[in-house]
Design an enzyme around this catalytic site. Structure first.
Site, PDB file in Angstrom:
ATOM      1  N   ASP A  69      -3.229   7.014   5.088  1.00  0.00           N
ATOM      2  CA  ASP A  69      -3.829   6.380   3.929  1.00  0.00           C
ATOM      3  C   ASP A  69      -4.485   7.430   3.040  1.00  0.00           C
ATOM      4  O   ASP A  69      -5.356   8.171   3.480  1.00  0.00           O
ATOM      5  CB  ASP A  69      -4.874   5.375   4.417  1.00  0.00           C
ATOM      6  N   THR A 102      -3.245   4.219  -2.891  1.00  0.00           N
ATOM      7  CA  THR A 102      -4.227   5.295  -2.996  1.00  0.00           C
ATOM      8  C   THR A 102      -3.572   6.672  -2.969  1.00  0.00           C
ATOM      9  O   THR A 102      -4.125   7.617  -3.500  1.00  0.00           O
ATOM     10  CB  THR A 102      -5.242   5.202  -1.847  1.00  0.00           C
ATOM     11  N   THR A 103      -2.414   6.789  -2.334  1.00  0.00           N
ATOM     12  CA  THR A 103      -1.710   8.065  -2.339  1.00  0.00           C
ATOM     13  C   THR A 103      -1.006   8.240  -3.675  1.00  0.00           C
ATOM     14  O   THR A 103      -1.096   9.303  -4.308  1.00  0.00           O
ATOM     15  CB  THR A 103      -0.660   8.115  -1.213  1.00  0.00           C
ATOM     16  N   ASP A 400      -5.142  -2.472   3.779  1.00  0.00           N
ATOM     17  CA  ASP A 400      -4.213  -2.394   2.649  1.00  0.00           C
ATOM     18  C   ASP A 400      -3.426  -3.690   2.513  1.00  0.00           C
ATOM     19  O   ASP A 400      -3.287  -4.237   1.418  1.00  0.00           O
ATOM     20  CB  ASP A 400      -3.228  -1.219   2.843  1.00  0.00           C
TER      21      ASP A 400
END
Ligand code: ADP
Ligand code: MG
Length: 535
Positions: A69, A102-103, A400
């Site tokens: 994550d 988020t990446t 997530d």
């Protein structure tokens, strides 16, 4: 540092301890900042997508975290460059607002910075670049809306929601069980969702974990669970329609608190005392039974004799339950915490559909499940797994998935994943660039190129030749006028992400583009960095 003015009113900066400060100005400052931002993006780039790599991070006190994550990786890395910290913040805000992506957001920002550097080198003013990026991000934002689709689902047909959660989970370590976990996440969200108001309170979903068992054993509990067991091994393990008395007073014969002296000098006296005690306790049990309680949950302990009596009188009990858990139980079951035994009344009992005790493995570990509680729709997801790292990572991955399901309930628009949305935006932004006569068009074109970096990274991580794959997919998109073509990471055989059921929420993707643009604009506008030198 201080700002001063000379006799002509011209400002100048006084650097205190001049030699111990470094100062970067102009292009040098921008380049240094861009390099820092890109360094962070480079770290995350290999973690993107279903074939992305995981990172292992060790904290100073030796604790190990393995994760995929983006937000967690950056959070755990000890970043001390200020610009790099901005990237950490970027990922964190995507996490707060959307939960997934988020990446991707950091990779996007890194790509924008890389493109910006080239523009700056060609002598384009940073503000022009910033303006161009802003225009381009708006074009992309609107284009995403155009290619988005409404995704119909209802409480009876949860399959679409499950599919979306599966896309999110497919890029995580837990992708082996993505189907099970996605179903659990969707059911949990639907259990606490208010479909009319389109709102979900994720606080009502508690995620617990216990080492042991398989990941497949992870389950959803419609209620709460406490790490306690019945006080006597022969008490029933399952109570239907439980009426629960929640006590914070001692549940045993009274013990003299201050100094008393009881002289017992004969067997008879002892017998009377004992009988007295038993009678007293019997009355307490009877009182509980009279008000209708079928289970007693007590903050205090009771001794073995009381325990034995409770078992005999058929009143299951749980002892040594902590204050926090007691409150939770009270809220969920709609009961009242009773601090004095005399105050116990039928209205104060909590109600639950079923209370059951479950044991795990060969250990003496037992947990109490309180399900179908009267007052609350709170649910618990109980994760099992081989080790603590796995459980922690599953928690993050589930977070997530829960967020994605919530986002879909709030807004059921989706765009297709696998880089297809980015490629489509890239084409649209590129086409729009021609309409701008000013210098901005260079920045707009660069923005389009930056959008390509996401599919490029996906292809690279999947072991495909990045440029070849991207150009092929892009050509296909343009030829077929089909915005659903993306990178076939899992080698399924089709590039059509609609057929592959790979999608992401529209708001998530839009947020990614907006946030990344904002941060890059901010970094570009810094042209003077004053910092203390290393000591
Ligand atoms: P993030 O933290 O940004 O969500 P992930 O590692 O979850 O990063 O990767 C998400 C990216 O992977 C998205 O662009 C998504 O579309 C893509 N993706 C996920 N599953 C697949 C798949 N099965 N095929 C192709 N792309 C996928
Ligand atoms: Mg993801």
């Amino acid at each position: 540092m201080a700002l001063a003015f000379d006799e002509y009113g011209r400002p100048f900066i006084i650097l205190r301890e001049q030699e111990s400060k470094t100062r970067l100005r102009g292009l040098d400052a921008q380049k240094a900042n861009i390099a820092a931002g890109r360094a962070v993006a480079r770290i995350l780039k290999t973690s993107l997508g279903p074939k992305g790599m995981d990172k292992m991070l060790q904290s100073p006190d030796g604790e190990v975290i393995i994760t995929n994550d983006g937000a967690t990786i950056l959070e755990q890395m000890d970043v001390d460059n200020q610009i790099a910290k901005l990237m950490v913040e970027l990922s964190r805000s995507q996490d707060y607002e959307i939960g997934d992506g988020t990446t991707g957001v950091v990779v996007m920002a890194g790509a924008l910075l890389e493109q910006a550097e080239k523009l700056l080198e060609r002598g384009i003013h940073p503000l022009r670049v910033a303006e161009g990026y802003e225009m381009a991000s708006r074009i992309a934002f609107e284009h995403l809306e155009k290619i988005s689709q409404k995704y119909e689902f209802s409480a009876d047909n949860i399959e679409p929601l499950v599919q979306t959660c599966m896309t999110t989970l497919s890029s995580k370590i837990v992708n082996r069980c993505k189907r099970t976990l996605a179903e659990i996440a969707v059911k949990a969200v639907l259990a606490v969702a208010d479909l009319e108001r389109k709102d979900v309170n994720l606080d009502m979903i508690k995620v617990e974990g216990k080492v042991g068992g398989k990941l497949e054993d992870t389950e959803l509990i419609y209620g709460i669970m406490v790490d306690k067991d019945m006080s006597h091994p022969q008490m029933p393990k399952r109570i239907e329609d439980a009426k629960i008395a929640i006590l914070t007073c001692p549940f045993e014969p009274p013990k003299p608190k201050t100094k008393h002296k009881v002289d017992i000098d004969s067997v008879e006296k002892f017998q009377t005392l004992r009988q007295q005690e038993v009678k007293y306790f019997d009355e307490m049990v009877q009182k509980c039974k009279d008000v209708g309680a079928t289970l007693v949950i007590c903050q205090w302990g009771f001794d073995d004799e009381a325990n034995h009596l409770l078992m005999h009188r058929n009143l299951p009990a749980v002892r040594w339950v902590g204050g926090v858990e007691l409150e939770l139980i009270a809220i969920a079951t709609g009961g009242r915490i009773v601090p004095r035994f005399q105050e116990l009344t039928p209205e104060k009992l909590g109600k639950a559909g079923v209370v059951r005790e479950k044991s795990f493995g060969t250990t003496k570990d037992r947990m109490l499940y309180i399900e179908r509680c009267a007052n609350s729709r709170a649910v618990t997801i109980f994760i099992r797994g081989g080790n603590k790292m796995m459980i922690e990572e599953t928690k993050r991955s589930l977070h997530d998935a829960l967020c994605v399901a919530r986002n879909l309930i709030r807004n059921n628009s989706i765009v297709y994943g696998g880089g297809s949305a980015e490629i489509s935006c890239s084409v649209a932004v590129e086409a729009a660039a021609d309409r701008y006569p000013g210098v901005e068009q260079y920045a707009i074109r660069s923005f389009a190129q930056a959008l390509d970096h996401l599919p490029l990274a996906l292809a690279e991580n999947s072991g495909l030749p990045p440029i070849d794959t991207l150009t092929a997919v892009k050509a296909q998109q343009i030829k077929e006028n089909n915005p659903f073509c993306g990178i076939d990471c899992n080698d399924v055989g089709t590039t059509n992400m609609k057929e592959q059921n790979v999608f992401e929420t529209l708001i998530g993707k839009q947020q990614q583009i907006l946030l990344a643009t904002q941060v890059v604009k901010m970094i570009l506008k810094i042209d003077d960095v004053i910092s203390p030198t290393d000591y």
